[in-house]
Scaffold this motif. Structure first.
Motif, PDB file in Angstrom:
ATOM      1  N   LYS A  13      14.507   2.422   1.429  1.00  0.00           N
ATOM      2  CA  LYS A  13      15.752   3.170   1.585  1.00  0.00           C
ATOM      3  C   LYS A  13      15.483   4.560   2.142  1.00  0.00           C
ATOM      4  O   LYS A  13      16.196   5.032   3.041  1.00  0.00           O
ATOM      5  CB  LYS A  13      16.491   3.266   0.254  1.00  0.00           C
ATOM      6  N   ALA A  14      14.441   5.222   1.623  1.00  0.00           N
ATOM      7  CA  ALA A  14      14.107   6.561   2.120  1.00  0.00           C
ATOM      8  C   ALA A  14      13.757   6.514   3.599  1.00  0.00           C
ATOM      9  O   ALA A  14      14.141   7.403   4.381  1.00  0.00           O
ATOM     10  CB  ALA A  14      12.938   7.135   1.316  1.00  0.00           C
ATOM     11  N   ALA A  15      13.023   5.471   4.008  1.00  0.00           N
ATOM     12  CA  ALA A  15      12.657   5.342   5.418  1.00  0.00           C
ATOM     13  C   ALA A  15      13.902   5.182   6.279  1.00  0.00           C
ATOM     14  O   ALA A  15      14.034   5.834   7.329  1.00  0.00           O
ATOM     15  CB  ALA A  15      11.717   4.160   5.602  1.00  0.00           C
ATOM     16  N   ARG A  16      14.839   4.339   5.828  1.00  0.00           N
ATOM     17  CA  ARG A  16      16.061   4.125   6.619  1.00  0.00           C
ATOM     18  C   ARG A  16      16.892   5.397   6.703  1.00  0.00           C
ATOM     19  O   ARG A  16      17.482   5.699   7.747  1.00  0.00           O
ATOM     20  CB  ARG A  16      16.885   2.992   5.997  1.00  0.00           C
ATOM     21  N   LEU A  17      16.937   6.166   5.624  1.00  0.00           N
ATOM     22  CA  LEU A  17      17.711   7.414   5.627  1.00  0.00           C
ATOM     23  C   LEU A  17      17.133   8.431   6.614  1.00  0.00           C
ATOM     24  O   LEU A  17      17.826   9.347   7.047  1.00  0.00           O
ATOM     25  CB  LEU A  17      17.753   8.015   4.219  1.00  0.00           C
ATOM     26  N   ALA A  20      15.875   5.269  12.333  1.00  0.00           N
ATOM     27  CA  ALA A  20      15.210   4.046  12.780  1.00  0.00           C
ATOM     28  C   ALA A  20      13.784   4.306  13.249  1.00  0.00           C
ATOM     29  O   ALA A  20      12.901   3.456  13.073  1.00  0.00           O
ATOM     30  CB  ALA A  20      16.024   3.399  13.897  1.00  0.00           C
ATOM     31  N   ASP A  21      13.541   5.471  13.843  1.00  0.00           N
ATOM     32  CA  ASP A  21      12.200   5.762  14.336  1.00  0.00           C
ATOM     33  C   ASP A  21      11.195   5.810  13.193  1.00  0.00           C
ATOM     34  O   ASP A  21      10.094   5.264  13.287  1.00  0.00           O
ATOM     35  CB  ASP A  21      12.189   7.080  15.103  1.00  0.00           C
ATOM     36  N   VAL A  22      11.579   6.481  12.094  1.00  0.00           N
ATOM     37  CA  VAL A  22      10.706   6.550  10.919  1.00  0.00           C
ATOM     38  C   VAL A  22      10.590   5.181  10.261  1.00  0.00           C
ATOM     39  O   VAL A  22       9.491   4.711   9.945  1.00  0.00           O
ATOM     40  CB  VAL A  22      11.224   7.592   9.912  1.00  0.00           C
ATOM     41  N   ALA A  23      11.718   4.527  10.043  1.00  0.00           N
ATOM     42  CA  ALA A  23      11.704   3.224   9.371  1.00  0.00           C
ATOM     43  C   ALA A  23      10.848   2.210  10.120  1.00  0.00           C
ATOM     44  O   ALA A  23      10.179   1.376   9.502  1.00  0.00           O
ATOM     45  CB  ALA A  23      13.126   2.702   9.217  1.00  0.00           C
ATOM     46  N   PRO A  28       6.124  -1.243   3.926  1.00  0.00           N
ATOM     47  CA  PRO A  28       5.678  -1.359   2.535  1.00  0.00           C
ATOM     48  C   PRO A  28       5.280  -2.801   2.212  1.00  0.00           C
ATOM     49  O   PRO A  28       5.957  -3.745   2.624  1.00  0.00           O
ATOM     50  CB  PRO A  28       6.904  -0.942   1.722  1.00  0.00           C
ATOM     51  N   TYR A  29       4.195  -2.953   1.495  1.00  0.00           N
ATOM     52  CA  TYR A  29       3.768  -4.251   0.996  1.00  0.00           C
ATOM     53  C   TYR A  29       3.782  -4.203  -0.527  1.00  0.00           C
ATOM     54  O   TYR A  29       3.190  -3.292  -1.125  1.00  0.00           O
ATOM     55  CB  TYR A  29       2.349  -4.582   1.460  1.00  0.00           C
ATOM     56  N   GLN A  30       4.429  -5.178  -1.154  1.00  0.00           N
ATOM     57  CA  GLN A  30       4.473  -5.197  -2.609  1.00  0.00           C
ATOM     58  C   GLN A  30       3.236  -5.922  -3.147  1.00  0.00           C
ATOM     59  O   GLN A  30       3.273  -7.091  -3.520  1.00  0.00           O
ATOM     60  CB  GLN A  30       5.747  -5.874  -3.124  1.00  0.00           C
ATOM     61  N   TYR A  31       2.139  -5.196  -3.158  1.00  0.00           N
ATOM     62  CA  TYR A  31       0.858  -5.694  -3.656  1.00  0.00           C
ATOM     63  C   TYR A  31       0.139  -4.567  -4.386  1.00  0.00           C
ATOM     64  O   TYR A  31       0.358  -3.382  -4.105  1.00  0.00           O
ATOM     65  CB  TYR A  31      -0.037  -6.155  -2.505  1.00  0.00           C
ATOM     66  N   ALA A  32      -0.768  -4.953  -5.267  1.00  0.00           N
ATOM     67  CA  ALA A  32      -1.719  -4.004  -5.844  1.00  0.00           C
ATOM     68  C   ALA A  32      -3.001  -4.053  -5.022  1.00  0.00           C
ATOM     69  O   ALA A  32      -3.294  -5.058  -4.369  1.00  0.00           O
ATOM     70  CB  ALA A  32      -2.015  -4.369  -7.297  1.00  0.00           C
ATOM     71  N   ALA A  33      -3.762  -2.964  -5.049  1.00  0.00           N
ATOM     72  CA  ALA A  33      -5.023  -2.883  -4.308  1.00  0.00           C
ATOM     73  C   ALA A  33      -6.187  -3.050  -5.275  1.00  0.00           C
ATOM     74  O   ALA A  33      -6.385  -2.235  -6.178  1.00  0.00           O
ATOM     75  CB  ALA A  33      -5.135  -1.545  -3.585  1.00  0.00           C
ATOM     76  N   LEU A  34      -6.958  -4.128  -5.086  1.00  0.00           N
ATOM     77  CA  LEU A  34      -8.140  -4.392  -5.904  1.00  0.00           C
ATOM     78  C   LEU A  34      -9.226  -5.001  -5.021  1.00  0.00           C
ATOM     79  O   LEU A  34      -8.983  -5.388  -3.879  1.00  0.00           O
ATOM     80  CB  LEU A  34      -7.814  -5.351  -7.051  1.00  0.00           C
ATOM     81  N   ASP A  35     -10.414  -5.120  -5.583  1.00  0.00           N
ATOM     82  CA  ASP A  35     -11.544  -5.650  -4.826  1.00  0.00           C
ATOM     83  C   ASP A  35     -11.578  -7.177  -4.795  1.00  0.00           C
ATOM     84  O   ASP A  35     -12.434  -7.751  -4.126  1.00  0.00           O
ATOM     85  CB  ASP A  35     -12.861  -5.115  -5.389  1.00  0.00           C
ATOM     86  N   GLU A  36     -10.678  -7.837  -5.510  1.00  0.00           N
ATOM     87  CA  GLU A  36     -10.596  -9.290  -5.502  1.00  0.00           C
ATOM     88  C   GLU A  36      -9.139  -9.705  -5.377  1.00  0.00           C
ATOM     89  O   GLU A  36      -8.232  -8.982  -5.799  1.00  0.00           O
ATOM     90  CB  GLU A  36     -11.193  -9.886  -6.777  1.00  0.00           C
ATOM     91  N   ARG A  37      -8.925 -10.897  -4.841  1.00  0.00           N
ATOM     92  CA  ARG A  37      -7.578 -11.452  -4.785  1.00  0.00           C
ATOM     93  C   ARG A  37      -7.280 -12.118  -6.120  1.00  0.00           C
ATOM     94  O   ARG A  37      -7.975 -13.039  -6.537  1.00  0.00           O
ATOM     95  CB  ARG A  37      -7.477 -12.471  -3.649  1.00  0.00           C
ATOM     96  N   GLU A  38      -6.255 -11.632  -6.781  1.00  0.00           N
ATOM     97  CA  GLU A  38      -5.894 -12.168  -8.081  1.00  0.00           C
ATOM     98  C   GLU A  38      -4.452 -11.806  -8.401  1.00  0.00           C
ATOM     99  O   GLU A  38      -3.815 -11.050  -7.678  1.00  0.00           O
ATOM    100  CB  GLU A  38      -6.832 -11.640  -9.161  1.00  0.00           C
TER     101      GLU A  38
END
Length: 225
Positions: A13-17, A20-23, A28-38
């Motif tokens: 939402k913040a990007a759209r506000l 369009a150039d910013v958005a 955004p990816y809804q993931y956590a960052a870890l050293d293994e896939r789990e």
């Protein structure tokens, strides 16, 4: 990467506000960052609008909220993408010792120029089964395996660190607004200060001539970061 669904909605939402150039430049990816896939869950996601939500890995109890996929940071850069990465920011509430190594395939290419990390304190690393010695080891590896200079920048631990360090580090702090953590002694000194006090912000850079303002400007900021 943002593991919390509602915060991903806020980012979108913040990007759209902002137009369009910013958005169009933000994904955004809804993931956590870890050293293994789990698959992980999050604890304390309801506190402070999710600002201190903590990863709960399999086998560490399941008192978290919704289940989230975790992936290495390098998974999110397509093999066809060859552009340099000016700035990587990591703030993962105690799991930085697992998230940072997950970008190693990118570090090995020399394409990542700066990494800024909310680092420690050591008691926070306990949620990921790590201790103070692991924090020192990570800084050593970033320096000697990947060619970064670790630097302590002004953050919560800053005054505590300067109260116990030597004249050389104090001079660098005054003149350059950072202290190079470019030796095992300096790295241990910084982690010890975190253990006495609080978290730090550590800046890993490939350009040892860079000042923080020039780093900010080079990465598209106004030089006042």
């Amino acid at each position: 990467l943002e593991p919390q669904k509602r915060l991903c909605r806020v980012i979108n939402k913040a990007a759209r506000l902002n137009g369009a150039d910013v958005a169009g430049r933000i994904t955004p990816y809804q993931y956590a960052a870890l050293d293994e896939r789990e698959v992980i869950t999050l604890s304390q996601a309801e506190i402070a609008e999710g600002a201190i939500a903590t990863v709960v890995r399999k086998g560490r109890g399941d008192n978290g909220s919704e289940k989230i996929d975790a992936r290495p940071i390098s998974d999110f850069i397509p093999a066809s993408e060859t552009r340099d990465i000016c700035f990587l920011k990591v703030d993962v509430e105690g799991f930085e010792l697992h998230a940072i190594p997950s970008a190693a395939p990118l570090f090995k290419t020399g394409r990542v120029h700066n990494v800024v990390v909310e680092f420690g304190p050591p008691n926070r690393w306990q949620v990921a089964n790590n201790g103070a010695e692991d924090g020192v080891k990570l800084m050593h590896n970033m320096q000697h395996s990947h060619g970064f200079e670790p630097r302590l920048i002004n953050s919560l631990v800053w005054n505590e660190y300067l109260s116990q360090t030597d004249a050389e580090a104090k001079r660098s702090a005054k003149e350059r607004s950072f202290v190079p953590l470019d030796s095992g002694f300096r790295q241990q000194e910084a982690v010890d200060a975190m253990a006495r006090c609080c978290e730090a912000y550590v800046w890993f850079t490939r350009d040892i001539k860079a000042a923080f303002a020039t780093f900010s400007s080079d990465c598209g900021g106004d030089g006042n970061a």
